[in-house]
Motif scaffolding. Structure first.
Motif, PDB file in Angstrom:
ATOM      1  N   GLN A   5       9.495  -0.775  -8.316  1.00  0.00           N
ATOM      2  CA  GLN A   5       8.924  -1.472  -7.167  1.00  0.00           C
ATOM      3  C   GLN A   5       7.635  -0.737  -6.785  1.00  0.00           C
ATOM      4  OE1 GLN A   5      11.192  -2.187  -3.214  1.00  0.00           O
ATOM      5  NE2 GLN A   5       9.945  -0.368  -2.870  1.00  0.00           N
ATOM      6  N   ILE A   6       6.614  -1.492  -6.491  1.00  0.00           N
ATOM      7  CA  ILE A   6       5.363  -0.868  -6.034  1.00  0.00           C
ATOM      8  C   ILE A   6       5.317  -0.977  -4.503  1.00  0.00           C
ATOM      9  CG2 ILE A   6       2.843  -0.834  -6.251  1.00  0.00           C
ATOM     10  CD1 ILE A   6       4.357  -0.495  -8.937  1.00  0.00           C
ATOM     11  N   SER A   7       5.184   0.168  -3.838  1.00  0.00           N
ATOM     12  CA  SER A   7       5.061   0.164  -2.371  1.00  0.00           C
ATOM     13  C   SER A   7       3.613   0.471  -2.007  1.00  0.00           C
ATOM     14  CB  SER A   7       5.952   1.229  -1.742  1.00  0.00           C
ATOM     15  OG  SER A   7       7.255   1.116  -2.260  1.00  0.00           O
ATOM     16  N   VAL A   8       3.106  -0.250  -1.045  1.00  0.00           N
ATOM     17  CA  VAL A   8       1.693  -0.111  -0.666  1.00  0.00           C
ATOM     18  C   VAL A   8       1.582   0.094   0.840  1.00  0.00           C
ATOM     19  CG1 VAL A   8      -0.619  -1.120  -0.918  1.00  0.00           C
ATOM     20  CG2 VAL A   8       1.259  -1.903  -2.400  1.00  0.00           C
ATOM     21  N   PHE A   9       0.769   1.066   1.237  1.00  0.00           N
ATOM     22  CA  PHE A   9       0.532   1.288   2.665  1.00  0.00           C
ATOM     23  C   PHE A   9      -0.542   0.332   3.165  1.00  0.00           C
ATOM     24  CE2 PHE A   9      -1.761   3.203   6.193  1.00  0.00           C
ATOM     25  CZ  PHE A   9      -0.717   3.518   7.044  1.00  0.00           C
ATOM     26  N   ILE A  23      -6.595  -8.748  -5.196  1.00  0.00           N
ATOM     27  CA  ILE A  23      -6.651  -7.800  -6.311  1.00  0.00           C
ATOM     28  C   ILE A  23      -5.630  -8.177  -7.383  1.00  0.00           C
ATOM     29  CG2 ILE A  23      -6.154  -5.386  -6.946  1.00  0.00           C
ATOM     30  CD1 ILE A  23      -7.253  -4.717  -4.050  1.00  0.00           C
ATOM     31  N   LEU A  24      -4.429  -8.548  -6.927  1.00  0.00           N
ATOM     32  CA  LEU A  24      -3.372  -8.884  -7.873  1.00  0.00           C
ATOM     33  C   LEU A  24      -3.691 -10.192  -8.601  1.00  0.00           C
ATOM     34  CD1 LEU A  24      -0.155  -7.823  -5.928  1.00  0.00           C
ATOM     35  CD2 LEU A  24      -1.638  -6.478  -7.416  1.00  0.00           C
ATOM     36  N   GLU A  57      -1.848   0.561 -10.920  1.00  0.00           N
ATOM     37  CA  GLU A  57      -3.176   1.047 -11.295  1.00  0.00           C
ATOM     38  C   GLU A  57      -4.274   0.290 -10.540  1.00  0.00           C
ATOM     39  OE1 GLU A  57      -3.504   1.300 -15.634  1.00  0.00           O
ATOM     40  OE2 GLU A  57      -5.681   1.124 -15.322  1.00  0.00           O
ATOM     41  N   LEU A  58      -4.136  -1.023 -10.518  1.00  0.00           N
ATOM     42  CA  LEU A  58      -5.140  -1.852  -9.833  1.00  0.00           C
ATOM     43  C   LEU A  58      -5.255  -1.485  -8.349  1.00  0.00           C
ATOM     44  CD1 LEU A  58      -4.454  -5.395 -11.335  1.00  0.00           C
ATOM     45  CD2 LEU A  58      -6.576  -4.080 -11.533  1.00  0.00           C
ATOM     46  N   LEU A  59      -4.096  -1.310  -7.721  1.00  0.00           N
ATOM     47  CA  LEU A  59      -4.111  -1.012  -6.283  1.00  0.00           C
ATOM     48  C   LEU A  59      -4.711   0.361  -6.014  1.00  0.00           C
ATOM     49  CD1 LEU A  59      -0.654  -2.532  -5.367  1.00  0.00           C
ATOM     50  CD2 LEU A  59      -2.884  -3.341  -4.584  1.00  0.00           C
ATOM     51  N   ASN A  63      -8.375   1.948  -3.909  1.00  0.00           N
ATOM     52  CA  ASN A  63      -8.185   2.854  -2.766  1.00  0.00           C
ATOM     53  C   ASN A  63      -6.971   2.586  -1.887  1.00  0.00           C
ATOM     54  OD1 ASN A  63     -10.370   4.497  -3.338  1.00  0.00           O
ATOM     55  ND2 ASN A  63     -11.779   3.153  -2.223  1.00  0.00           N
ATOM     56  N   PHE A  64      -6.008   1.843  -2.402  1.00  0.00           N
ATOM     57  CA  PHE A  64      -4.776   1.695  -1.634  1.00  0.00           C
ATOM     58  C   PHE A  64      -3.865   2.867  -1.959  1.00  0.00           C
ATOM     59  CE2 PHE A  64      -6.148  -2.695  -1.319  1.00  0.00           C
ATOM     60  CZ  PHE A  64      -5.773  -3.012  -0.014  1.00  0.00           C
ATOM     61  N   THR A  65      -3.113   3.319  -0.961  1.00  0.00           N
ATOM     62  CA  THR A  65      -2.068   4.293  -1.239  1.00  0.00           C
ATOM     63  C   THR A  65      -0.856   3.503  -1.708  1.00  0.00           C
ATOM     64  OG1 THR A  65      -2.860   5.795   0.434  1.00  0.00           O
ATOM     65  CG2 THR A  65      -0.616   6.121  -0.280  1.00  0.00           C
ATOM     66  N   ALA A  66      -0.468   3.717  -2.956  1.00  0.00           N
ATOM     67  CA  ALA A  66       0.645   2.961  -3.532  1.00  0.00           C
ATOM     68  C   ALA A  66       1.475   3.900  -4.384  1.00  0.00           C
ATOM     69  CB  ALA A  66       0.106   1.818  -4.383  1.00  0.00           C
ATOM     70  N   ARG A  67       2.731   3.600  -4.493  1.00  0.00           N
ATOM     71  CA  ARG A  67       3.576   4.442  -5.331  1.00  0.00           C
ATOM     72  C   ARG A  67       4.706   3.606  -5.912  1.00  0.00           C
ATOM     73  NH1 ARG A  67       6.515   8.951  -2.166  1.00  0.00           N
ATOM     74  NH2 ARG A  67       7.879   8.908  -3.978  1.00  0.00           N
TER      75      ARG A  67
END
Lengths: 138, 433
Positions: A5-9, A23-24, A57-59, A63-67
């Motif tokens: 799962q990709i989490s994005v702030f 972006i997606l 990678e795209l996020l 410059n998004f904080t994603a993990r």
């Protein structure tokens, strides 16, 4: 068996979510599930995508904080009580659920519910032992 | 009313004679009694004998706030400790405080200069002074208190806070002079509205506002809302506390009590003394202090000095309302804060890299509201909101402990804080002063 799962702030500001979807879209990422946990001034967007690595990678490039967080996708029959069956099994076996959400589509007439649990290996083990099916990927 | 005509309206040449006499005496005294000053004078190659005119003061080395901290607590005491009757410490929050120690004579001098300031704002012995500055180690409360006693006013030592009680007292005791921070006065105005109190029905005629930056616009707003005349006061613990300078009824600059606090304006970069009328850093020498006198103290405040024929009749030099600081110090709710302190807190919390911005605003309450924006770094980002909320709480708690002020923590996206030349802008001050 574990799903990425990709989490994005996200700040609670106009246009932030549409920036992510833009972006997606441009990266031709296929989404399978999406949910937002929100507080007064920020939100965390959780995404299940067909191409999780590329999505991350795209996020990050933008410059998004994603993990990446590992979650379990459980396939359920599309009938009343199916979700409760899993919940009961999790409860009996002390699988602590941190959050859950449903996916955007049926897979072979079955629904998929995404679970974030405290101990993912234990969770997967319980699903397997109880004859239930966890998806491997979309 | 002028409290001390012979001092405040003195012929300027006569005053210079007194200033030179006091300066010479002080320089010799600190040279002979305080090793810190002896060492500094020796290093600068200057002896007390070199002070022959007032201009010779420029030969003396400056004193900085860091040096006051390094010598804390009693390193700069110029008298026997037994002769000290009161001490105060600065409201600064950078760890080690700065000490101001007062002998009996210092206390008399402080009350004297503060009485002059109250008179400049129209106070007479007939007045009821409601003192809304904080009492305690902060010089604001007690400084005004001593001046009000000296002048013989009916003094209400209400201290800061408890706004409803402030307003009740104002009404019941018919306070005529209010002393507090300018932002607090506006806060009171709002509270009064809610309580159904109209300032037109109260007896206030003047307000003496200081310890915080403010402006002419804010003055207008205060004067309208509180139905009084607003006067600016200036002071700092290192010099004496409140009472260094104050506006008179002309509202055109603050008269400096220069027979006690000798002012200079210097170029903050070169340290050179600038001619009268030029803008620069304000420097004070406390030529009559006995407890903790200070030689050429760099206040970091930016202003300019001038003489004019003030309609009030005072001949003392004037300073303009403060124009800024030579450093990045912020005054938040009367507390001195440096951005570097916030940076230190963030660096201590291992989850965060210090990409931050301090946003200061005055909201509906008119009090300083401080938001600290912190960019969310991958190292502490989590997929669960409660983990991020926990980090917010941790940062807020650490800052509260370090600075003693409550700040609102706002997590923001990476790179969202505007950067100039790669460096983030640390402070956004939206306060309309």
């Amino acid at each position: 068996m574990k799903v990425k799962q990709i989490s994005v702030f996200l700040e609670n500001k106009n246009g932030r979510l549409s920036e992510v979807t833009r972006i997606l879209a441009e990266g031709e990422i296929s989404l399978r599930a999406m949910t937002i946990a929100d507080t007064a001034d920020f939100g965390i967007l959780r995404i299940i995508a067909e191409q999780p690595d590329k999505c991350l990678e795209l996020l990050q490039q933008n410059n998004f904080t994603a993990r990446v967080t590992e979650v379990i996708g459980v396939r359920l029959d599309d009938r009343p009580g199916a979700l409760h069956d899993v919940m009961q099994v999790f409860e009996d076996n002390k699988v602590n659920i941190e959050y859950l959400y449903s996916t955007l589509m049926l897979m072979d007439d079955k629904v998929v519910i995404m679970f974030k649990v405290e101990d993912i290996d234990h969770g997967l083990d319980i699903i397997k032992k109880n004859g239930m099916e966890a998806i491997t990927a979309f | 009313m002028i409290w001390n005509k012979s001092a405040e309206c003195d012929n300027r040449d006569d005053r210079k004679v007194q200033q030179l006499y006091s300066l010479k005496k002080l320089v010799r005294h600190v040279y002979e009694t305080i090793p810190f000053y002896k060492k500094k004078f020796d290093e600068a190659g200057v002896t007390p004998d070199d002070i022959k005119t007032l201009a010779d003061i420029s030969k003396l080395p400056f004193t900085t706030k860091d040096e006051l901290r390094d010598t804390y607590p009693y390193g700069l005491l110029a008298c026997d400790k037994k002769d000290i009757v009161e001490i105060h410490t600065s409201s600064g929050t950078t760890g080690t405080p700065v000490l101001a120690a007062y002998t009996k004579n210092d206390m008399d001098m402080w009350a004297e200069v503060m009485a002059r300031c109250l008179c400049m704002a129209g106070a007479t012995p007939e007045d009821v002074v409601q003192n809304g500055y904080g009492y305690g180690m902060f010089t604001g409360g007690l400084g005004v208190h001593y001046g009000s006693h000296k002048l013989g006013c009916h003094t209400i030592p209400v201290s800061s806070g408890n706004t409803r009680r402030q307003l009740m007292m104002m009404r019941d005791f018919k306070s005529t002079i209010l002393t507090c921070t300018p932002s607090y006065s506006l806060y009171m105005a709002e509270a009064a509205k809610e309580m159904g109190i109209d300032f037109k029905d109260l007896s206030l005629k003047s307000g003496i506002f200081g310890a915080e930056p403010w402006s002419d616009n804010m003055r207008k707003e205060i004067e309208e809302k509180l139905n009084l005349q607003a006067y600016d006061i200036y002071g700092l613990t290192e010099i004496v506390g409140p009472g260094v300078s104050n506006e008179c009824e002309a509202h055109n600059g603050l008269h400096v009590n220069e027979d006690h606090f000798f002012p200079e304006i210097i170029d903050p970069k070169t340290g050179e003394v600038l001619p009268e009328g030029e803008k620069g850093e304000l420097v004070f020498t406390t030529i009559t202090r006995e407890g903790t006198p200070i030689i050429r103290y760099r206040t970091r405040d930016i202003t300019w000095l001038w003489h004019d024929d003030c309609p009030c009749g005072r001949t003392t030099v004037k300073m303009h309302r403060l124009l800024g600081r030579t450093d990045d110090m912020l005054i938040l709710r009367g507390v001195n804060v440096f951005p570097s302190q916030i940076e230190n807190v963030l660096m201590r919390i291992e989850e965060t890299e210090p990409h931050y911005q301090i946003v200061v605003d005055r909201g509906d309450t008119h009090l300083d509201e401080v938001e600290l924006h912190v960019e969310v770094e991958p190292s502490f980002f989590s997929d669960e909101t409660r983990n991020l909320e926990k980090i917010k709480e941790k940062i807020a708690a650490e800052i509260k402990q370090e600075l003693g002020i409550a700040v609102i923590i706002k997590l923001v996206e990476p790179k969202s804080i505007a950067r100039s030349e790669g460096k983030a802008k640390r402070v956004v001050d939206k306060r309309t002063l």
